[in-house]
Design an enzyme around this catalytic site. Structure first.
Site, PDB file in Angstrom:
ATOM      1  N   CYS A  23      -7.465  29.807 105.459  1.00  0.00           N
ATOM      2  CA  CYS A  23      -7.731  29.579 106.885  1.00  0.00           C
ATOM      3  C   CYS A  23      -7.806  28.101 107.234  1.00  0.00           C
ATOM      4  O   CYS A  23      -7.914  27.749 108.407  1.00  0.00           O
ATOM      5  CB  CYS A  23      -9.014  30.305 107.289  1.00  0.00           C
ATOM      6  N   ASP A  58     -11.947  38.194 117.765  1.00  0.00           N
ATOM      7  CA  ASP A  58     -11.302  38.384 116.471  1.00  0.00           C
ATOM      8  C   ASP A  58     -10.073  39.277 116.521  1.00  0.00           C
ATOM      9  O   ASP A  58      -9.180  39.157 115.681  1.00  0.00           O
ATOM     10  CB  ASP A  58     -12.313  38.972 115.485  1.00  0.00           C
ATOM     11  N   ASP A  75      -3.108  38.264 110.826  1.00  0.00           N
ATOM     12  CA  ASP A  75      -3.609  37.058 110.176  1.00  0.00           C
ATOM     13  C   ASP A  75      -2.784  36.805 108.924  1.00  0.00           C
ATOM     14  O   ASP A  75      -2.540  37.723 108.135  1.00  0.00           O
ATOM     15  CB  ASP A  75      -5.089  37.207 109.804  1.00  0.00           C
ATOM     16  N   ASP A  98     -10.953  40.995 110.604  1.00  0.00           N
ATOM     17  CA  ASP A  98     -10.978  40.955 112.071  1.00  0.00           C
ATOM     18  C   ASP A  98     -11.259  42.321 112.684  1.00  0.00           C
ATOM     19  O   ASP A  98     -11.871  42.417 113.749  1.00  0.00           O
ATOM     20  CB  ASP A  98      -9.642  40.428 112.602  1.00  0.00           C
ATOM     21  N   GLY A 146       6.305  46.374 107.047  1.00  0.00           N
ATOM     22  CA  GLY A 146       6.122  44.968 107.325  1.00  0.00           C
ATOM     23  C   GLY A 146       7.427  44.260 107.594  1.00  0.00           C
ATOM     24  O   GLY A 146       8.451  44.882 107.901  1.00  0.00           O
ATOM     25  N   HIS A 147       7.408  42.935 107.457  1.00  0.00           N
ATOM     26  CA  HIS A 147       8.591  42.117 107.712  1.00  0.00           C
ATOM     27  C   HIS A 147       8.547  40.918 106.794  1.00  0.00           C
ATOM     28  O   HIS A 147       7.472  40.356 106.520  1.00  0.00           O
ATOM     29  CB  HIS A 147       8.623  41.660 109.173  1.00  0.00           C
ATOM     30  N   SER A 148       9.723  40.496 106.303  1.00  0.00           N
ATOM     31  CA  SER A 148       9.794  39.366 105.378  1.00  0.00           C
ATOM     32  C   SER A 148      10.887  38.401 105.802  1.00  0.00           C
ATOM     33  O   SER A 148      11.897  38.793 106.396  1.00  0.00           O
ATOM     34  CB  SER A 148      10.069  39.863 103.952  1.00  0.00           C
ATOM     35  N   ASP A 234     -16.416  37.009 112.750  1.00  0.00           N
ATOM     36  CA  ASP A 234     -16.391  36.585 111.354  1.00  0.00           C
ATOM     37  C   ASP A 234     -16.133  35.089 111.298  1.00  0.00           C
ATOM     38  O   ASP A 234     -15.454  34.523 112.156  1.00  0.00           O
ATOM     39  CB  ASP A 234     -15.389  37.385 110.507  1.00  0.00           C
TER      40      ASP A 234
END
EC number: 2.7.9.3
Length: 356
Positions: A23, A58, A75, A98, A146-148, A234
């Protein structure tokens, strides 16, 4: 200590391929506020959008009916550690946090993957994905897709989808005067990551960092059902001071932080005293320092810890004084042994006062 056991000897250190980690990669809060403020996106009104970006909360929350609302977040970041499996686990736990911080329960996740495909061995990249999937299994949810992309720096994270009863949802803007602030995890992740990059972190310090950053913030859903809990967030890239300031701004109150009560990870104060800190810590202070009143007796090392970017940090709970014991007992029962009272919310301007 170089924690690269799962990589071939010729593989570069993951942290050597990125300009920041965890982060600590976040755009500085002041710059981010300017970017959002200059956005030309229309401010449309959707009555069922219960939480948008108005208070830097969040996650987004969208009401489906009186009993159900969807919690959505994303995130991702660059490596905070060199072990690819641990990197995947940390990034996934951080993303799901989150959802817990809104009082929600995760339902599923999608992976966000950017890797220098011709630089990192494919086995290393596979370990990152495996680590993320292991945290999803621990949370009891599927990693459903997902995605890449092929990117210059390694990036990994999740889109998290969860559910919450709108009556139990907790914003970061609903703290009340007289509330007590409870922090669920110890501080110092950014400092330990800085020590790791400088080869100063021993095995015990590394394990402590991984254990705290991969510990899922599961208490969030149960905390949200406690009547005396008024606000949740958080603590991540903007440090404890930055996220306490968000609570103060949202509620129009002054947050008081007790500098002597901060739970800390092992060795972090010693590292801070030696100047082993992240660049993000200084950027955080530059962004919001004018709204912080520091006790003149506060050691500089503690200021660094208060602005230290936390990756997969603890829940910050704003609750009534008579519910503090219940909150602490819930944290303890779920394995958060260092959860501690760190401050309170009082009437006053939207700022943070740190006492010592």
């Amino acid at each position: 200590m170089n924690h690269t056991a799962l990589q071939p000897p010729t593989a570069p250190r993951l942290t050597s391929l990125s300009h920041g980690g965890g982060c600590g990669c976040k755009i500085a809060p002041g710059v981010l506020a300017q970017l959002i403020g200059q956005s030309a996106l229309p401010k449309q009104f959707f009555p069922d959008l219960l939480v948008g970006n108005e208070t830097a909360d969040d996650a987004a929350v969208y009401r489906i009916n009186d009993e159900q609302a969807i919690v959505a977040t994303t995130d991702f970041f660059m490596p905070i550690v060199d072990d690819p499996y641990d990197f995947g686990r940390i990034a996934a736990a951080n993303a799901l946090s989150d959802i817990y911080a809104m009082g929600g329960t995760p339902l599923m996740a999608l992976a966000i993957v950017g890797m220098p495909i011709n630089v990192l061995p494919h086995a290393t990249i596979a370990k990152v994905l495996e680590g993320g999937e292991s945290i999803c299994r621990e949370a009891g949810i599927p990693l459903a897709g997902g995605h890449s992309i092929d990117s210059v720096e390694p990036i990994y994270g999740l889109v998290g989808i969860g559910i919450v009863n709108p009556r139990h949802m907790k914003r970061n803007a609903d703290a009340r005067e007289g509330d007590v602030l409870v922090l669920g995890k110890p501080l110092g992740v950014g400092i330990l990551s800085a020590a790791l990059k400088k080869n100063l972190l021993d095995e015990a310090g590394y394990r402590a960092m991984v254990e705290t950053t991969t510990q899922l913030n599961r208490p969030g859903a149960a905390l949200a059902r406690i009547e005396g809990v008024h606000a949740l967030t958080d603590v991540t890239g903007f440090g404890l001071l930055g996220h306490a300031l968000e609570l103060a701004r949202g509620a129009g109150l002054t947050a008081h932080i007790d500098g002597r009560a901060l739970p800390l990870l092992p060795t972090v104060q010693d590292f801070a005293e030696r100047g082993v800190v992240t660049g993000a810590s200084g950027r955080n202070w530059a962004a919001y320092g004018e709204q912080i009143e520091m006790d003149k007796q506060l050691p500089p090392s503690l200021q660094a810890l208060l602005t230290d970017p936390q990756t997969s940090g603890g829940l910050l709970v704003s609750c009534s004084a008579d519910s503090v014991q219940q909150v602490l007992e819930l944290f303890a029962a779920q394995g958060f042994a260092q959860a501690a009272v760190v401050g309170r919310m009082d009437a006053g301007d939207s700022r943070v006062i740190v006492t010592y």
